[in-house]
Scaffold this motif. Structure first.
Motif, PDB file in Angstrom:
ATOM      1  N   ILE A  95     -10.439  19.038  -2.768  1.00  0.00           N
ATOM      2  CA  ILE A  95     -10.434  18.107  -3.897  1.00  0.00           C
ATOM      3  C   ILE A  95     -10.866  18.868  -5.138  1.00  0.00           C
ATOM      4  O   ILE A  95     -11.949  19.461  -5.177  1.00  0.00           O
ATOM      5  N   THR A 114     -14.048  10.693  -4.974  1.00  0.00           N
ATOM      6  CA  THR A 114     -14.358   9.857  -3.805  1.00  0.00           C
ATOM      7  C   THR A 114     -13.100   9.150  -3.310  1.00  0.00           C
ATOM      8  O   THR A 114     -12.850   9.074  -2.099  1.00  0.00           O
ATOM      9  N   ARG A 117     -11.078  11.721  -1.528  1.00  0.00           N
ATOM     10  CA  ARG A 117     -11.673  12.014  -0.209  1.00  0.00           C
ATOM     11  C   ARG A 117     -11.275  10.938   0.798  1.00  0.00           C
ATOM     12  O   ARG A 117     -10.801  11.235   1.900  1.00  0.00           O
ATOM     13  N   ASP A 118     -11.439   9.676   0.428  1.00  0.00           N
ATOM     14  CA  ASP A 118     -11.115   8.583   1.338  1.00  0.00           C
ATOM     15  C   ASP A 118      -9.621   8.548   1.655  1.00  0.00           C
ATOM     16  O   ASP A 118      -9.233   8.312   2.800  1.00  0.00           O
ATOM     17  N   ILE A 129     -11.972  17.656   4.559  1.00  0.00           N
ATOM     18  CA  ILE A 129     -11.646  17.842   3.141  1.00  0.00           C
ATOM     19  C   ILE A 129     -12.842  18.537   2.492  1.00  0.00           C
ATOM     20  O   ILE A 129     -13.986  18.271   2.859  1.00  0.00           O
ATOM     21  N   SER A 131     -14.535  20.728  -1.239  1.00  0.00           N
ATOM     22  CA  SER A 131     -14.478  21.083  -2.659  1.00  0.00           C
ATOM     23  C   SER A 131     -15.153  22.438  -2.805  1.00  0.00           C
ATOM     24  O   SER A 131     -16.208  22.672  -2.203  1.00  0.00           O
ATOM     25  N   VAL A 147     -19.924  13.405  -3.471  1.00  0.00           N
ATOM     26  CA  VAL A 147     -18.668  13.080  -2.796  1.00  0.00           C
ATOM     27  C   VAL A 147     -18.697  13.515  -1.325  1.00  0.00           C
ATOM     28  O   VAL A 147     -18.175  12.817  -0.460  1.00  0.00           O
ATOM     29  N   HIS A 148     -19.308  14.664  -1.061  1.00  0.00           N
ATOM     30  CA  HIS A 148     -19.243  15.265   0.276  1.00  0.00           C
ATOM     31  C   HIS A 148     -20.556  15.116   1.039  1.00  0.00           C
ATOM     32  O   HIS A 148     -21.592  14.818   0.457  1.00  0.00           O
ATOM     33  N   THR A 172     -16.590  17.354   3.900  1.00  0.00           N
ATOM     34  CA  THR A 172     -16.654  16.064   4.588  1.00  0.00           C
ATOM     35  C   THR A 172     -15.661  16.124   5.738  1.00  0.00           C
ATOM     36  O   THR A 172     -14.496  16.457   5.530  1.00  0.00           O
TER      37      THR A 172
END
Length: 175
Positions: A95, A114, A117-118, A129, A131, A147-148, A172
């Motif tokens: 991401i 986010t 990610r989802d 996933i 970053s 986010v992670h 994640t």
């Protein structure tokens, strides 16, 4: 007509079009934004980047960098999306997020990342996933940290004879 990909409370993520490139070049041609990158990009370099990471990626992978648009204003804020990047585990979905500086500090990057990610884990069915963030890029670390789930350190080499540069890999996994 552009295809919408994701929607959040405040944002809409849609496919990037050639008409978006002048605004996106404003970001990638900006010295303040690019201080964590090797250097600013020319318009042709920006166009090439989005050809590879957006237009070609949509066709080849079903994902890429998407335009981040304010839902109320309809204004283009920057880009966020999923691209394939080299990490210590090989080629992985990553991401990335790049917003014009007028939109920094408002939570848009976290909101867009986010959603990406989802989307990656739930809709695309990806198992993991990430970053990739430079250790000196504290603002981007704050986003990736929200986010992670975890962070590792890895060396990324620009050339085969390069000893590598340290980066943080925020990760994640699908649970």
């Amino acid at each position: 007509m552009t295809r919408d990909i994701l929607s959040t409370d405040r944002l809409r993520l849609r496919e990037i079009t050639p008409a978006d490139l002048p605004f996106l070049h404003r970001i990638f041609g900006d010295e303040e934004f690019m201080r964590y990158y090797p250097g600013i990009k020319t318009f042709d370099e920006t166009e090439s980047r989005f050809r590879r990471l957006a237009f070609d990626s949509y066709t080849n992978h079903g994902f890429g960098l998407w335009a981040v648009v304010g839902r109320k204003s309809g204004a283009l804020l920057g880009d966020c999306g999923i691209t394939l990047q080299e990490t210590s585990a090989g080629l992985e979905p990553e991401i990335g997020y790049h917003l014009w500086r007028d939109h920094w500090g408002k939570g848009y990057a976290v909101e867009a990342a986010t959603a990406c990610r989802d989307h990656a884990l739930q809709t695309l069915g990806l198992a993991r996933i990430v970053s990739i963030v430079r250790p000196d890029n504290i603002p981007s670390q704050r986003v990736a940290g929200r986010v992670h789930r975890r962070r590792e350190t890895f060396l990324k080499s620009a050339r085969p004879d390069d000893s590598g540069t340290e980066f943080y890999l925020y990760i994640t996994d699908r649970t």
